[in-house]
Design an enzyme around this catalytic site. Structure first.
Site, mmCIF file in Angstrom:
data_model
loop_
_atom_site.group_PDB
_atom_site.id
_atom_site.type_symbol
_atom_site.label_atom_id
_atom_site.label_comp_id
_atom_site.label_asym_id
_atom_site.label_seq_id
_atom_site.Cartn_x
_atom_site.Cartn_y
_atom_site.Cartn_z
ATOM 1 N N GLU A 1 0.813 -1.224 0.000
ATOM 2 C CA GLU A 1 0.000 0.000 0.000
ATOM 3 C C GLU A 1 0.848 1.277 0.000
ATOM 4 O OE1 GLU A 1 -4.109 -1.497 2.132
ATOM 5 O OE2 GLU A 1 -2.385 -1.163 3.413
ATOM 6 N N ASP B 1 -11.293 -6.660 -3.397
ATOM 7 C CA ASP B 1 -12.245 -7.789 -3.368
ATOM 8 C C ASP B 1 -13.620 -7.230 -3.042
ATOM 9 O OD1 ASP B 1 -12.719 -8.214 -0.235
ATOM 10 O OD2 ASP B 1 -10.643 -7.643 -0.563
ATOM 11 N N MET C 1 -9.674 -2.299 7.778
ATOM 12 C CA MET C 1 -9.303 -2.666 9.138
ATOM 13 C C MET C 1 -8.526 -1.586 9.919
ATOM 14 S SD MET C 1 -8.381 -6.655 8.241
ATOM 15 C CE MET C 1 -8.235 -7.222 9.924
ATOM 16 N N GLU C 2 -8.476 -0.360 9.376
ATOM 17 C CA GLU C 2 -7.686 0.678 10.072
ATOM 18 C C GLU C 2 -8.322 2.070 10.078
ATOM 19 O OE1 GLU C 2 -6.287 -0.942 7.311
ATOM 20 O OE2 GLU C 2 -5.353 -2.564 8.444
ATOM 21 N N GLY D 1 -12.389 -4.143 1.054
ATOM 22 C CA GLY D 1 -13.381 -5.017 0.444
ATOM 23 C C GLY D 1 -14.580 -4.167 0.045
HETATM 24 N N1 ADE Z 1 -9.101 -5.170 3.150
HETATM 25 C C1 ADE Z 1 -9.187 -5.630 1.902
HETATM 26 N N2 ADE Z 1 -10.240 -6.455 1.756
HETATM 27 C C2 ADE Z 1 -10.836 -6.511 2.957
HETATM 28 C C3 ADE Z 1 -11.956 -7.197 3.444
HETATM 29 N N3 ADE Z 1 -12.673 -8.004 2.659
HETATM 30 N N4 ADE Z 1 -12.277 -7.052 4.744
HETATM 31 C C4 ADE Z 1 -11.549 -6.250 5.545
HETATM 32 N N5 ADE Z 1 -10.480 -5.577 5.139
HETATM 33 C C5 ADE Z 1 -10.128 -5.704 3.843
#
Ligand code: ADE
Length: 263
Positions: free
Chosen positions: A34, A233, A209-210, A100
């Site tokens: 990243e 994704d 997640m951050e 995601g």
């Molecule tokens: N970062 C990238 N894809 C993710 C996902 N599906 N869930 C949480 N963090 C992500």
């Protein structure tokens, strides 16, 4: 004279030294992928080690920046963001990375410019399920908002920067750039039902997640921030495979927008 010495002594105790008085833009990414493009573009690079964490200072598009790889997850993000804001004179923070996608109309490579970020895993488990609750600002004991709003000037800059920006195609598809709410939690979402709950139940466009950690700390310290995420994704049952396939392209697309914002 004695009172002057006392004053200087108090000042030493009650202020945290910043390395430089010049205001800098803090840039955070969770994984090496990243921040790779960002570090490749960094001029006059100087590395500073604080508590084992490397902070990369230098110039990006002639702007003074400090870049850090936070690591994945909320505790890691809190550690890096705290050090960044404590040891450097940071005027604004931009997070760049992958997420995601939750909107079924968005696909890998697309970008979501965050309008706000929130913790999707902070709250109370009741028999009927998780109820999201507000965090509390430890500095003034006041409840924080559920959503931490990204800075409107930075959102506008990012939106403008996206016009005409050439992103990397994913499977011959030209990615789109959108704005939306971003959900943060200490879980990798790879479940269609959870993704649907986040999209329909909270109105979020992306899960990561951050971001809300950066958002909460910046909110509490009154520092403008922005979270930019490109989708690796769709947070569904195929998310693990897609993440591994698209994380590099998505990381690059997010960084491309960041670099354009700084121009
Ligand atoms: N970062 C990238 N894809 C993710 C996902 N599906 N869930 C949480 N963090 C992500």
């Amino acid at each position: 004279m004695r009172s002057l010495i006392l004053l200087l002594f108090c000042f030493q105790i009650f202020t945290i030294p910043a390395f430089s008085q010049k205001k800098k833009i803090g840039i955070i990414g969770a994984m090496p992928e990243e921040i790779k493009l960002v570090l490749d573009s960094l001029k006059e690079r100087k590395d500073t080690l604080i508590k084992g964490q490397v902070f990369y200072s230098g110039k990006l598009k002639n702007k003074e920046v400090v870049v850090v790889e936070s690591g994945v997850g909320k505790a890691n993000a809190a550690f890096s963001t705290t050090l960044l804001l404590s040891f450097f004179d940071i005027s604004q923070v931009i997070f760049t990375g992958v997420a995601g996608g939750l909107n079924p109309k968005h696909f890998p490579g697309d970008i979501v410019i965050g309008t706000s970020v929130f913790h999707h895993d902070y709250g109370q488990i009741l028999p009927e399920g998780l109820v999201l609750r507000k965090t509390r600002n430890v500095l003034n004991k006041v409840q924080n908002p559920l959503d931490f709003k990204c800075d409107s000037v930075l959102i506008a800059k990012a939106t403008r920067a996206g016009i005409g920006l050439v992103l990397q195609k994913v499977e011959k598809r030209t990615p789109g750039i959108y704005t939306g709410k971003i959900a943060t939690g200490d879980v990798f979402v790879s479940d269609k039902k959870k993704a649907e709950w986040l999209f329909n139940g909270t109105g979020s466009s992306a899960a990561e997640m951050e971001g809300a950690v950066v958002g909460q700390l910046c909110y509490q310290l009154d520092i403008p921030f922005l979270v930019i995420r490109s989708l690796s994704d769709n947070a569904n049952n195929e998310a693990t495979v897609d993440f591994n396939t698209f994380k590099v392209i998505a990381s690059q697309n997010s960084a491309l927008l960041l670099l354009r914002i700084l121009e």
